[in-house]
Design a protein around this motif. Sequence first.
Motif, mmCIF file in Angstrom:
data_model
loop_
_atom_site.group_PDB
_atom_site.id
_atom_site.type_symbol
_atom_site.label_atom_id
_atom_site.label_comp_id
_atom_site.label_asym_id
_atom_site.label_seq_id
_atom_site.Cartn_x
_atom_site.Cartn_y
_atom_site.Cartn_z
ATOM 1 N N ARG A 8 0.802 -2.248 -5.009
ATOM 2 C CA ARG A 8 -0.654 -2.317 -5.050
ATOM 3 C C ARG A 8 -1.246 -2.219 -3.642
ATOM 4 O O ARG A 8 -0.679 -2.752 -2.691
ATOM 5 N N VAL A 10 -3.134 -3.973 -1.805
ATOM 6 C CA VAL A 10 -3.746 -5.289 -1.651
ATOM 7 C C VAL A 10 -3.792 -5.639 -0.165
ATOM 8 O O VAL A 10 -2.812 -5.435 0.560
ATOM 9 N N GLN A 36 3.129 -7.641 -5.429
ATOM 10 C CA GLN A 36 3.367 -6.207 -5.632
ATOM 11 C C GLN A 36 2.668 -5.399 -4.532
ATOM 12 O O GLN A 36 2.097 -4.332 -4.788
ATOM 13 N N GLN A 38 2.003 -3.178 -1.107
ATOM 14 C CA GLN A 38 2.625 -2.016 -0.492
ATOM 15 C C GLN A 38 3.238 -2.340 0.874
ATOM 16 O O GLN A 38 4.221 -1.727 1.285
ATOM 17 N N LEU A 226 -1.871 -10.574 -11.803
ATOM 18 C CA LEU A 226 -3.042 -10.328 -10.960
ATOM 19 C C LEU A 226 -3.796 -11.608 -10.620
ATOM 20 O O LEU A 226 -4.557 -11.638 -9.651
ATOM 21 N N ASP A 229 -4.002 -13.230 -7.002
ATOM 22 C CA ASP A 229 -4.954 -12.869 -5.952
ATOM 23 C C ASP A 229 -5.869 -14.019 -5.570
ATOM 24 O O ASP A 229 -6.562 -13.953 -4.557
#
Length: 300
Positions: A8, A10, A36, A38, A226, A229
């Motif tokens: 992701r 993020v 997840q 990058q 998710l 976050d």
Amino acid sequence: MAKTRKGRPVHGWVIIDKPAGIGSTDVVNKVRWAFQAQKAGHAGTLDPDATGVLAVALGEATKCVPVISDALKCYRFRVTFGAETASDDASGSVLRQSDIRPTDAAILAALAQFRGNIMQVPPKVSAVKVDGERAYDLAREGEDFELAARPLFVERLEMLERVDADHVDLEMVCGKGGYVRSIARDLGRALGTLAHVEWLRREWSGPFEASQGVSMEEIEALARDLAIDRYLQPLELSLRDLPEVKCTPEGAIRLRNGNPGQVLGHLPYGEEAWASFEGRAIALGSYMGGELHPNRVFNR
């Protein structure tokens, strides 16, 4: 064709209250996997036995890692008198012992020589490189080598509590590259005895505090969900201690393309700052006559 990153996109910081028994790299890898993300990195290694704040950067926040690495940090730690170890902490084998125990007055007097700009020899079991090899690897292989002293700025070093004759609790605020284990070792020698670190905890690092920290159990509980976050702090938080200048709309476009851009405000020529547009960080760089000359651009 450019390679597509997996994961992701993020961006931000995850402030971990690191437990003992896990290395900093392992924490980063677990956080990256859980989000997840990058890309991930961290600002300032903690030894596996150390606890406290470990700031993990995700995505574009990794471009801010040098800012946090260069910031002041606060450590609390316990010094054990009477033995010097191979690693300068409790995990290492005992090399030498001493029956001498310093007085409170002697400790308070000796601390003065470890404040300000000092020279410090890192522990042999450290990540410092010697001819391209990590010192801890050479130490484990039984190699005989010496490490050169390095400069360190110590803003504050105070005695918190004399626990008993064998132990004292200290607090240190220092700049980049400080080794608490070396402070303990050298303090023991300065007091005519031997010493090592029993435990240490990083209380804060730049703008990040251990009290903000998330446990690894909390990260693992929401891994790959998710909802994780909720633990993400904004990239901009890491820039809090640097001056901010606001971009004009045209300046923001130029900065996003890596060019000097017009900003509002006035700073000393050449001062490091960050530029924002509509509340979001656009770039880090140097202020020069009404423009920010970027050295890092945030692509979000």
